[in-house]
Design an enzyme around this catalytic site. Structure first.
Site, PDB file in Angstrom:
ATOM      1  N   PHE A 133       0.864  -1.184   0.000  1.00 17.04           N
ATOM      2  CA  PHE A 133       0.000   0.000   0.000  1.00 17.04           C
ATOM      3  C   PHE A 133       0.898   1.230   0.000  1.00 17.04           C
ATOM      4  O   PHE A 133       1.716   1.414   0.899  1.00 17.04           O
ATOM      5  CB  PHE A 133      -0.908   0.041   1.241  1.00 17.04           C
ATOM      6  N   ASP A 218       9.326   2.555   1.605  1.00 17.43           N
ATOM      7  CA  ASP A 218       8.154   3.273   2.103  1.00 17.43           C
ATOM      8  C   ASP A 218       8.024   2.943   3.586  1.00 17.43           C
ATOM      9  O   ASP A 218       7.534   1.879   3.964  1.00 17.43           O
ATOM     10  CB  ASP A 218       6.910   2.837   1.319  1.00 17.43           C
ATOM     11  N   LYS A 247       3.102   9.775   8.362  1.00 17.60           N
ATOM     12  CA  LYS A 247       2.276   9.505   9.543  1.00 17.60           C
ATOM     13  C   LYS A 247       2.754  10.126  10.868  1.00 17.60           C
ATOM     14  O   LYS A 247       2.252  11.160  11.269  1.00 17.60           O
ATOM     15  CB  LYS A 247       2.055   8.000   9.691  1.00 17.60           C
TER      16      LYS A 247
HETATM   17  C1  LIG Z   1      -0.636   5.500   5.270  1.00 15.24           C
HETATM   18  C2  LIG Z   1       0.327   5.022   4.254  1.00 15.24           C
HETATM   19  C3  LIG Z   1       0.529   5.703   3.044  1.00 15.24           C
HETATM   20  C4  LIG Z   1      -0.314   6.889   2.629  1.00 15.24           C
HETATM   21  O1  LIG Z   1      -0.184   7.953   3.504  1.00 15.24           O
HETATM   22  P1  LIG Z   1      -1.274   9.137   3.446  1.00 15.24           P
HETATM   23  O2  LIG Z   1      -0.727  10.154   4.403  1.00 15.24           O
HETATM   24  O3  LIG Z   1      -2.560   8.551   3.880  1.00 15.24           O
HETATM   25  O4  LIG Z   1      -1.317   9.627   2.047  1.00 15.24           O
HETATM   26  C5  LIG Z   1       1.500   5.234   2.184  1.00 15.24           C
HETATM   27  N1  LIG Z   1       2.250   4.161   2.484  1.00 15.24           N
HETATM   28  C6  LIG Z   1       2.094   3.482   3.637  1.00 15.24           C
HETATM   29  C7  LIG Z   1       2.975   2.310   3.928  1.00 15.24           C
HETATM   30  C8  LIG Z   1       1.112   3.881   4.548  1.00 15.24           C
HETATM   31  O5  LIG Z   1       0.928   3.179   5.674  1.00 15.24           O
END
Ligand SMILES: *Cc1c(COP(=O)(O)O)cnc(C)c1O
Length: 402
Positions: A133, A218, A247
């Site tokens: 994701f 990521d 986050k």
């Molecule tokens: C939450 C998340 C995102 C997206 O972040 P947003 O601030 O909601 O755009 C991308 N990658 C990972 C692994 C995430 O947990």
């Protein structure tokens, strides 16, 4: 009293039927004054808990000083936060934006432009993993091969390919000279807290270097101290070319960041990429306070101690209700507990909230996700486990009755 019935918010979230009005530490309070123990932490965001006085003070002080000046001028909070992140990560350059998806967009654009600037114009492909994701914007979504998120949004941007997670042999086949970057979550969050193996991350480092592709981690969910060290790449001992975080960075204010090595930073030059609010003073001040307080209270040590307790307890509960729960996955204070069919993690979430006033969360693949504030105490973990037990017991069929 707030009005829960007649609101004009777009109905794109399945919000629980409670209205949160305030938070304090690991607790949230609704409009009726009910206190909930929060094992979600704003989905791995509120590392220092809710309404931390040090964060509130930093925000307030900065809001009284300077809120926005545009990127036409420099300012101290962004510079200091970039320096602090560089010092702690060993990376050389930092780009600020406003969210996780935006950080990944920046990384995708960087990878392509880096190849382009080198004259390697055929190198366009962004490779990502099944089950990953990376966010909801079109580019990040194209890197997120999940029907649940992608369906109905086609045509998505081209040039994205996918490879199985934790399969080094498949990765070796997938990486060729058209791949600009391989982006991977060291721990897949949304699909149910599934950790990469160190071998897979090591192989990805080796293969990317061999083929001239950038390696992007990521760490939006698993970084910022969530699994102990500030960065997940430090936990796994594998150094990527680019790291994306968001986050927890400002403990709740919107911010994202891309960390890069000097070598790849030449990919983006003045005018190539930007954003109005990226790295604006208030979130940066909050991020700086977060890093300072993290050191002051020894947050990493707390994560490591509480992680042992959390995983020990989760294993014990899973053993007690083997027909409902599977073995816990994850690291640090990012845990996933699989729920077995025909049971639904959502039922356990509702039970814990309504009966025990404990907030749990369901992630992908029918998994309960635990991502409490990193300041969580042993007593709070024990309280949450009691709620989990009660919820599991309500679904479990006693052995004698089978
Ligand atoms: C939450 C998340 C995102 C997206 O972040 P947003 O601030 O909601 O755009 C991308 N990658 C990972 C692994 C995430 O947990």
């Amino acid at each position: 009293m707030t009005n829960n019935n007649d609101n004009h918010l777009l109905q794109n979230y399945r919000s629980a039927p409670i209205t949160i009005v305030r938070g304090e530490g690991c607790y949230l309070f609704d409009d009726k004054g009910t206190r909930y123990l929060d094992m979600i932490g704003g989905i791995a965001v509120c590392a220092l808990g809710h309404a931390h006085p040090g964060i509130a003070e930093a925000i307030s002080k900065q809001a009284h000083t300077l809120v926005q000046s545009s990127n036409l001028f420099g300012h101290e909070p962004a510079r200091s936060l970039a320096n602090e992140l560089a010092k702690r990560s060993g990376f050389d350059r930092v780009f600020f934006c406003n969210s996780g998806a935006e950080a990944n967009e920046a990384a995708i654009k960087l990878a392509r432009k880096f190849a382009f600037r080198k004259g390697d114009t055929k190198r366009r492909t962004i490779l990502s993993c099944n089950g990953s994701f990376h966010g909801r914007t079109l580019g990040a979504l194209a890197a997120t091969p999940n029907e649940k998120y992608q369906e109905g949004f086609d045509p998505l941007p081209g040039g994205f390919r996918y490879t199985p997670f934790n399969d080094a042999a498949a990765l070796e086949k997938a990486i060729d000279d058209t791949v600009a970057a391989f982006i991977v979550e060291p721990i897949q969050g949304e699909s149910g807290i599934i950790s990469a193996t160190r071998e897979f991350l090591e192989a990805s480092r080796r293969l990317c270097s061999q083929h001239g592709a950038l390696l992007i981690f990521d760490e939006i969910q698993c970084g910022m101290g969530r699994i102990g060290p500030l960065f997940a790449f430090q936990y796994f001992g594998v150094r990527p070319d680019v790291v994306t975080i968001a986050k927890a960075l400002a403990n709740g204010l919107p911010i994202g960041a891309m960390l890069l090595t000097e070598r790849v930073s030449s990919g983006l030059q003045p005018g190539d990429h930007g954003t109005t609010f990226g790295g604006s003073p208030v979130p940066c001040a909050a991020g700086l306070a977060h890093l300072r307080i993290r050191d002051e209270i020894g947050l990493q040590q707390n994560v490591e101690r509480m992680s042992e307790i959390l995983f020990g307890e989760l294993r014990a509960v899973a053993r007690e209700f083997p027909d409902v729960l599977g073995d816990p996955r994850g690291a640090g204070l990012l845990a996933g507990l699989p729920v077995k069919e025909p049971h639904d993690a959502a039922t356990l979430v509702t039970h814990a909230r309504e009966r025990s006033r404990v907030l749990l969360n369901k992630a992908g693949n029918n998994t309960l996700r635990f991502a409490p504030p990193l300041i969580v105490t042993e007593e709070q973990i024990v309280e949450a486990m009691k709620a989990l037990c009660d919820a599991a017991r309500s679904l479990s069929v006693p052995v004698a009755a089978k």
